[in-house]
Design an enzyme around this catalytic site. Sequence first.
Site, PDB file in Angstrom:
ATOM      1  N   GLY A 190      -2.840 -26.142 -17.107  1.00 37.10           N
ATOM      2  CA  GLY A 190      -2.704 -24.676 -17.141  1.00 37.10           C
ATOM      3  C   GLY A 190      -3.481 -24.028 -16.014  1.00 37.10           C
ATOM      4  N   LYS A 208      -6.492 -21.952 -32.421  1.00 34.25           N
ATOM      5  CA  LYS A 208      -7.814 -22.170 -31.808  1.00 34.25           C
ATOM      6  C   LYS A 208      -8.782 -22.802 -32.815  1.00 34.25           C
ATOM      7  CE  LYS A 208      -7.012 -21.240 -27.720  1.00 34.25           C
ATOM      8  NZ  LYS A 208      -7.274 -22.216 -26.650  1.00 34.25           N
ATOM      9  N   TYR A 215      -2.292 -17.416 -32.830  1.00 32.92           N
ATOM     10  CA  TYR A 215      -3.153 -17.905 -31.744  1.00 32.92           C
ATOM     11  C   TYR A 215      -4.536 -18.293 -32.288  1.00 32.92           C
ATOM     12  CZ  TYR A 215      -6.152 -17.433 -27.554  1.00 32.92           C
ATOM     13  OH  TYR A 215      -7.077 -17.622 -26.547  1.00 32.92           O
ATOM     14  N   ASP A 256       0.228 -27.524 -13.831  1.00 31.63           N
ATOM     15  CA  ASP A 256       0.727 -26.424 -14.679  1.00 31.63           C
ATOM     16  C   ASP A 256       2.204 -26.696 -14.945  1.00 31.63           C
ATOM     17  OD1 ASP A 256      -0.541 -23.294 -15.144  1.00 31.63           O
ATOM     18  OD2 ASP A 256       1.587 -23.593 -15.553  1.00 31.63           O
ATOM     19  N   ILE A 257       2.750 -26.033 -15.931  1.00 34.55           N
ATOM     20  CA  ILE A 257       4.181 -26.173 -16.223  1.00 34.55           C
ATOM     21  C   ILE A 257       5.022 -25.428 -15.181  1.00 34.55           C
ATOM     22  CG2 ILE A 257       4.417 -24.171 -17.762  1.00 34.55           C
ATOM     23  CD1 ILE A 257       6.093 -26.016 -19.598  1.00 34.55           C
ATOM     24  N   ARG A 258       4.397 -24.430 -14.507  1.00 41.10           N
ATOM     25  CA  ARG A 258       5.128 -23.679 -13.471  1.00 41.10           C
ATOM     26  C   ARG A 258       4.553 -24.007 -12.090  1.00 41.10           C
ATOM     27  NH1 ARG A 258       2.077 -18.293 -13.084  1.00 41.10           N
ATOM     28  NH2 ARG A 258       0.399 -18.592 -14.567  1.00 41.10           N
ATOM     29  N   LEU A 284      -2.746 -22.582 -13.229  1.00 39.77           N
ATOM     30  CA  LEU A 284      -2.311 -21.374 -12.512  1.00 39.77           C
ATOM     31  C   LEU A 284      -2.626 -20.094 -13.278  1.00 39.77           C
ATOM     32  CD1 LEU A 284       1.170 -22.539 -11.165  1.00 39.77           C
ATOM     33  CD2 LEU A 284      -1.037 -22.576 -10.014  1.00 39.77           C
ATOM     34  N   GLY A 285      -3.263 -20.207 -14.426  1.00 43.22           N
ATOM     35  CA  GLY A 285      -3.549 -19.033 -15.243  1.00 43.22           C
ATOM     36  C   GLY A 285      -4.786 -18.276 -14.785  1.00 43.22           C
ATOM     37  N   GLN A 286      -5.193 -17.320 -15.623  1.00 39.66           N
ATOM     38  CA  GLN A 286      -6.317 -16.435 -15.267  1.00 39.66           C
ATOM     39  C   GLN A 286      -7.597 -17.236 -15.034  1.00 39.66           C
ATOM     40  OE1 GLN A 286      -7.599 -13.681 -18.325  1.00 39.66           O
ATOM     41  NE2 GLN A 286      -8.802 -12.476 -16.875  1.00 39.66           N
TER      42      GLN A 286
HETATM   43  P1  NAD Z   1      -3.241 -17.965 -19.006  1.00 36.43           P
HETATM   44  O1  NAD Z   1      -2.155 -17.551 -19.931  1.00 36.43           O
HETATM   45  O2  NAD Z   1      -3.617 -17.067 -17.904  1.00 36.43           O
HETATM   46  O3  NAD Z   1      -2.891 -19.384 -18.396  1.00 36.43           O
HETATM   47  C1  NAD Z   1      -2.364 -20.430 -19.182  1.00 36.43           C
HETATM   48  C2  NAD Z   1      -1.552 -21.339 -18.284  1.00 36.43           C
HETATM   49  O4  NAD Z   1      -0.974 -22.351 -19.101  1.00 36.43           O
HETATM   50  C3  NAD Z   1      -0.400 -20.620 -17.553  1.00 36.43           C
HETATM   51  O5  NAD Z   1      -0.528 -20.803 -16.157  1.00 36.43           O
HETATM   52  C4  NAD Z   1       0.862 -21.299 -18.095  1.00 36.43           C
HETATM   53  O6  NAD Z   1       1.869 -21.465 -17.122  1.00 36.43           O
HETATM   54  C5  NAD Z   1       0.307 -22.634 -18.573  1.00 36.43           C
HETATM   55  N1  NAD Z   1       1.126 -23.278 -19.593  1.00 36.43           N
HETATM   56  C6  NAD Z   1       1.803 -22.711 -20.616  1.00 36.43           C
HETATM   57  N2  NAD Z   1       2.456 -23.665 -21.310  1.00 36.43           N
HETATM   58  C7  NAD Z   1       2.155 -24.847 -20.719  1.00 36.43           C
HETATM   59  C8  NAD Z   1       2.530 -26.188 -20.981  1.00 36.43           C
HETATM   60  N3  NAD Z   1       3.358 -26.538 -21.977  1.00 36.43           N
HETATM   61  N4  NAD Z   1       2.039 -27.174 -20.169  1.00 36.43           N
HETATM   62  C9  NAD Z   1       1.228 -26.863 -19.138  1.00 36.43           C
HETATM   63  N5  NAD Z   1       0.861 -25.600 -18.833  1.00 36.43           N
HETATM   64  C10 NAD Z   1       1.323 -24.613 -19.627  1.00 36.43           C
HETATM   65  O7  NAD Z   1      -4.516 -18.315 -19.912  1.00 36.43           O
HETATM   66  P2  NAD Z   1      -6.045 -18.257 -19.506  1.00 36.43           P
HETATM   67  O8  NAD Z   1      -6.508 -16.872 -19.726  1.00 36.43           O
HETATM   68  O9  NAD Z   1      -6.261 -18.901 -18.203  1.00 36.43           O
HETATM   69  O10 NAD Z   1      -6.649 -19.133 -20.691  1.00 36.43           O
HETATM   70  C11 NAD Z   1      -7.004 -20.498 -20.533  1.00 36.43           C
HETATM   71  C12 NAD Z   1      -7.641 -20.970 -21.828  1.00 36.43           C
HETATM   72  O11 NAD Z   1      -8.761 -20.159 -22.145  1.00 36.43           O
HETATM   73  C13 NAD Z   1      -6.715 -20.916 -23.049  1.00 36.43           C
HETATM   74  O12 NAD Z   1      -7.003 -21.989 -23.899  1.00 36.43           O
HETATM   75  C14 NAD Z   1      -7.122 -19.623 -23.723  1.00 36.43           C
HETATM   76  O13 NAD Z   1      -6.867 -19.661 -25.102  1.00 36.43           O
HETATM   77  C15 NAD Z   1      -8.605 -19.609 -23.450  1.00 36.43           C
HETATM   78  N6  NAD Z   1      -9.170 -18.268 -23.512  1.00 36.43           N
HETATM   79  C16 NAD Z   1      -8.855 -17.324 -22.587  1.00 36.43           C
HETATM   80  C17 NAD Z   1      -9.399 -16.051 -22.685  1.00 36.43           C
HETATM   81  C18 NAD Z   1      -9.095 -14.970 -21.691  1.00 36.43           C
HETATM   82  O14 NAD Z   1      -9.490 -13.810 -21.913  1.00 36.43           O
HETATM   83  N7  NAD Z   1      -8.424 -15.264 -20.595  1.00 36.43           N
HETATM   84  C19 NAD Z   1     -10.280 -15.742 -23.739  1.00 36.43           C
HETATM   85  C20 NAD Z   1     -10.552 -16.724 -24.684  1.00 36.43           C
HETATM   86  C21 NAD Z   1     -10.009 -17.986 -24.546  1.00 36.43           C
HETATM   87  N1  SER Z   2      -8.254 -12.911 -24.240  1.00 34.20           N
HETATM   88  C1  SER Z   2      -7.630 -13.691 -25.266  1.00 34.20           C
HETATM   89  C2  SER Z   2      -6.509 -12.947 -25.901  1.00 34.20           C
HETATM   90  O1  SER Z   2      -6.573 -11.742 -25.959  1.00 34.20           O
HETATM   91  C3  SER Z   2      -8.644 -14.054 -26.322  1.00 34.20           C
HETATM   92  O2  SER Z   2      -8.608 -15.386 -26.516  1.00 34.20           O
HETATM   93  O3  SER Z   2      -5.589 -13.570 -26.355  1.00 34.20           O
END
Ligand code: NAD
Ligand code: SER
Length: 321
Positions: free
Chosen positions: A13, A150, A146, A39-41, A15-17
């Site tokens: 994952g 978790k 969600y 990543d998947i994308r 490419l995410g945030q």
């Molecule tokens: P995001 O949604 O920005 O990124 C998630 C990535 O996962 C995306 O790039 C997506 O393309 C990829 N993805 C989706 N399905 C997939 C699959 N089947 N195989 C491979 N990749 C796949 O999320 P994020 O904010 O980067 O969060 C990362 C982790 O941190 C997650 O576990 C999330 O629950 C946790 N988290 C994030 C936050 C936040 O505020 N950003 C807060 C608490 C926890």
């Molecule tokens: N920032 C995340 C959400 O809102 C918390 O895990 O889903």
Amino acid sequence: MAEPPGDRILVTGALGQIGTELVSALRNKYGKDTVLATDIREPSEESYFPDGPFCNLSVLDGEALEKIVLDEGIGTVFHLAAILSAAGEKNPDLCHRVNVGGTVSVLEAARDFGLKVFAPSSIAVFGPDSPNIASQKTPLNPTTIYGKTKVTGEVLGMNYFKQYGVDIRGLRFPGLISWRAPAGGGTTDYAVDIFHAAVKDGHYDCFVSEDTRLPMMYIDDAIRATECLMEVDGSRLGPSRAGYNVRGISFTAGELADKISERIPEFTCDFNPDFRQEVADSWPDDIDDGPAKKDWGWQAEFDLDRMVDEMIDNLRKNQSS
Ligand code: NAD
Ligand code: SER
């Protein structure tokens, strides 16, 4: 435990945030080629992503994951692939499959190949019955799909640690605020989107009410917490190792809008709550991170003013470059 096939790092994952920032930080620390982003994308031309090795991987494909671990000499996995809260409420089946199924794929590979794993949890593990300031030991009764995934992720992680010795580590991240990559379908996305809208348009329509207070954290603190937790000697970690509460900042959406107005006087914000209000209302205002402080010395550095300054400065620089 098996000996890992190598000492390279795999990020799912990526490419995410969080991945966009974590891959950059890990490559700066360990070298570009040490960190394999997946990543998947595909990375898009328009968005920033750090230069270095990348391959497509769905975390639902356990065989493909294990092949990459072997072929690429992986020793550590940062497992970030997930479907976040708002997207999860719209597609609960996908959320369950990716968040639980993906975590099982990673934990199975970790058991088979002796990998060390970081798998983030979330403040979404708490539910409406949690106190305003949720402690590490607050009962976990989330109402969102969600949040339930978790909680399951934390339980699975502890099971693999106890039964198979998998070195699992995790943090209950608050809502994360960053400027490089967009927020990925969560309820706390308003605290990111508001900055982009303020700098670009001078106006934001906020999807939670003005008095909505949630735990948040600036991305630099989140990356530092991740690195600290993964670097600390495992003997210092207690029963919260799969999901330590980590505190950053706590503010209402209205307070955030006011802080932005102090720096961008023409900025205006309207508050029109949608379905995400109910999700936000089910989470605590703040969290207590006593065990993270005690076990591995966690302390956030960014307060609200510093975070707002960083966000606006970086977005303005980015806009003019
Ligand atoms: P995001 O949604 O920005 O990124 C998630 C990535 O996962 C995306 O790039 C997506 O393309 C990829 N993805 C989706 N399905 C997939 C699959 N089947 N195989 C491979 N990749 C796949 O999320 P994020 O904010 O980067 O969060 C990362 C982790 O941190 C997650 O576990 C999330 O629950 C946790 N988290 C994030 C936050 C936040 O505020 N950003 C807060 C608490 C926890
Ligand atoms: N920032 C995340 C959400 O809102 C918390 O895990 O889903």
